[in-house]
Design an enzyme around this catalytic site. Structure first.
Site, PDB file in Angstrom:
ATOM      1  N   CYS A  25      47.088  43.272  63.956  1.00  0.00           N
ATOM      2  CA  CYS A  25      46.212  44.154  64.724  1.00  0.00           C
ATOM      3  C   CYS A  25      46.715  44.429  66.136  1.00  0.00           C
ATOM      4  O   CYS A  25      46.222  45.337  66.806  1.00  0.00           O
ATOM      5  CB  CYS A  25      44.802  43.567  64.777  1.00  0.00           C
ATOM      6  SG  CYS A  25      44.060  43.296  63.153  1.00  0.00           S
ATOM      7  N   HIS A  34      40.957  46.205  70.873  1.00  0.00           N
ATOM      8  CA  HIS A  34      41.000  46.214  69.413  1.00  0.00           C
ATOM      9  C   HIS A  34      39.570  46.197  68.894  1.00  0.00           C
ATOM     10  O   HIS A  34      38.744  45.393  69.317  1.00  0.00           O
ATOM     11  CB  HIS A  34      41.773  44.988  68.918  1.00  0.00           C
ATOM     12  CG  HIS A  34      41.694  44.756  67.446  1.00  0.00           C
ATOM     13  ND1 HIS A  34      41.741  45.776  66.517  1.00  0.00           N
ATOM     14  CD2 HIS A  34      41.543  43.599  66.725  1.00  0.00           C
ATOM     15  CE1 HIS A  34      41.650  45.264  65.304  1.00  0.00           C
ATOM     16  NE2 HIS A  34      41.518  43.959  65.403  1.00  0.00           N
ATOM     17  N   ASN A  41      37.237  47.671  61.373  1.00  0.00           N
ATOM     18  CA  ASN A  41      38.526  47.136  61.829  1.00  0.00           C
ATOM     19  C   ASN A  41      39.639  47.818  61.049  1.00  0.00           C
ATOM     20  O   ASN A  41      39.769  47.635  59.835  1.00  0.00           O
ATOM     21  CB  ASN A  41      38.549  45.620  61.592  1.00  0.00           C
ATOM     22  CG  ASN A  41      39.839  44.968  62.071  1.00  0.00           C
ATOM     23  OD1 ASN A  41      40.829  45.643  62.350  1.00  0.00           O
ATOM     24  ND2 ASN A  41      39.839  43.645  62.139  1.00  0.00           N
TER      25      ASN A  41
END
Length: 377
Positions: free
Chosen positions: A126, A304, A334
């Site tokens: 990520c 994020h 996500n």
């Protein structure tokens, strides 16, 4: 002088799945998901490849009308249309590549018709886009340095892409993870500008994931005609013996032996939550220190988009209001490598990021990776 962001774009698959629709596959509901994550919907790619999403996001970041995959839509911001021939570098961050050879970056270079670019993939989970920005900035700076040193590829502009289809790596029977993930792509164009500061500081970090708190094994399907004693045509029917060693490294040997799926995301939510909350705050603090700035100097933080509660925890630890953070998680979930560049595109497109603003992009992910980039828009 520095590497300046001159374009930012995002692309999402057409199919949007609301929280309550997940009742069809797991025991969950909208209230349970929203209160724990901040997610209301996510987009899932059914017909779209990661390459198509990356192409659409890149076109938006370059101010171009891409017609190669017309069914994929995108949004973004670009100071002015960017000539494809002016792109010298393509960095493609992903954990879910469509292909291995050629690289996804090389395919994207071909699809965008970037004749002068060199291209490569990278995987930092990520945090991939942050690693990509940092790598691109370093290559731009090295290429444009006048220190009489080594002769390097001339790099004036770089396209940095983050794209993932986590839906293809998700265990849709695991309600603790499947409610979190979605698909998407984001992109940004960096330009070396002798008159503007651009990226002011970068910070990257890796902590060993000794507890295997976030993993996804790789399933190898090609048959191998070998045994420990040599070559044998009959061995093609046997599974790759090396997979067992990799499974043990990730702590999933027993699960796979009992028929569990090998190539899916497995996560210890509590461990990752604790790591992420601290890693985000630490990365922001470190990049501020390296730039010689304070939180009051920052106009926007683009984190994020993993879990809204993690962002709130980080905001509390840093002592700043949540409103300073760009939140885009509600309708994306996500999206791993795509998370930060998509949120960045939202901030630019909405006018939240304006010329001269100081911005921090920050992320964390499997590996365990973390990092931040501080730049002047």
């Amino acid at each position: 002088m520095g590497a300046v962001i001159i374009g930012s774009g995002k692309a999402l698959p057409q199919l949007e799945i609301a929280n309550d629709e997940l009742k069809a596959v797991v025991d969950t509901n909208d209230e349970w998901i929203r209160t724990r994550t901040g997610i209301s919907t996510r987009h899932i790619s059914v017909g779209e490849s990661a390459q198509e999403l990356a192409y659409a996001a890149s076109c938006a970041a370059m101010g171009l009308t891409g017609d190669l995959f017309p069914q994929t839509t995108s949004t973004g911001w670009c100071a002015q249309p960017i000539d494809p021939e002016s792109i010298d570098l393509v960095l493609y961050a992903t954990v879910s590549p469509d292909v291995v050879v050629p690289s996804c970056a090389a395919l994207l270079k071909r699809h965008l018709n970037l004749p002068n670019a060199v291209a490569m993939d990278l995987n930092a989970a990520c945090t991939g886009f942050i690693y990509g920005l940092t790598t691109a900035e370093a290559m731009l700076a090295a290429s444009n340095a006048s220190n009489g040193g080594a002769v390097r590829n001339p790099i004036k502009r770089a396209l940095v892409v983050g794209v993932d289809r986590l839906s293809r790596l998700t265990d849709w029977d695991d309600r603790n993870t499947c409610v979190l993930f979605g698909d998407g792509a984001g992109a940004a164009v960096l330009e070396w500008d002798a008159e503007r500061p651009g990226l002011l500081a970068t910070y990257l970090r890796n902590d060993d994931d000794v507890k295997n708190s976030l993993t996804c094994a790789h399933a190898i399907e090609a048959p191998q005609p070998f045994t420990e004693s040599g070559i044998s045509a009959e061995a093609k029917a046997d599974p790759d013996a090396s997979l067992a060693a990799a499974d043990e490294m990730l702590g999933i040997g027993d699960i796979v032996a009992e028929g569990g799926i090998r190539q899916v995301i497995r996560m210890d939510g509590r461990t990752i939550f604790k790591f992420a909350s601290n890693a985000m705050a630490d990365a922001v603090g470190e990049v501020l220190s390296r730039a010689g700035l304070a939180l009051d100097d920052i106009d926007c933080i683009v984190p994020h988009q993993a879990n809204e509660r993690i962002i709130r925890f980080a905001a509390k630890k840093l002592g700043i209001p949540e409103e300073r953070f760009q939140l885009s998680i509600a309708d994306t979930g996500n999206t791993s490598s795509a998370s930060v560049p998509m949120a960045l595109a939202d901030a630019y497109a909405s006018g939240r990021i304006k010329p001269g603003d100081k911005v921090i992009a920050v992320a964390f992910g499997g590996g365990l990776t973390s990092g931040a980039v501080l730049f002047e828009a």
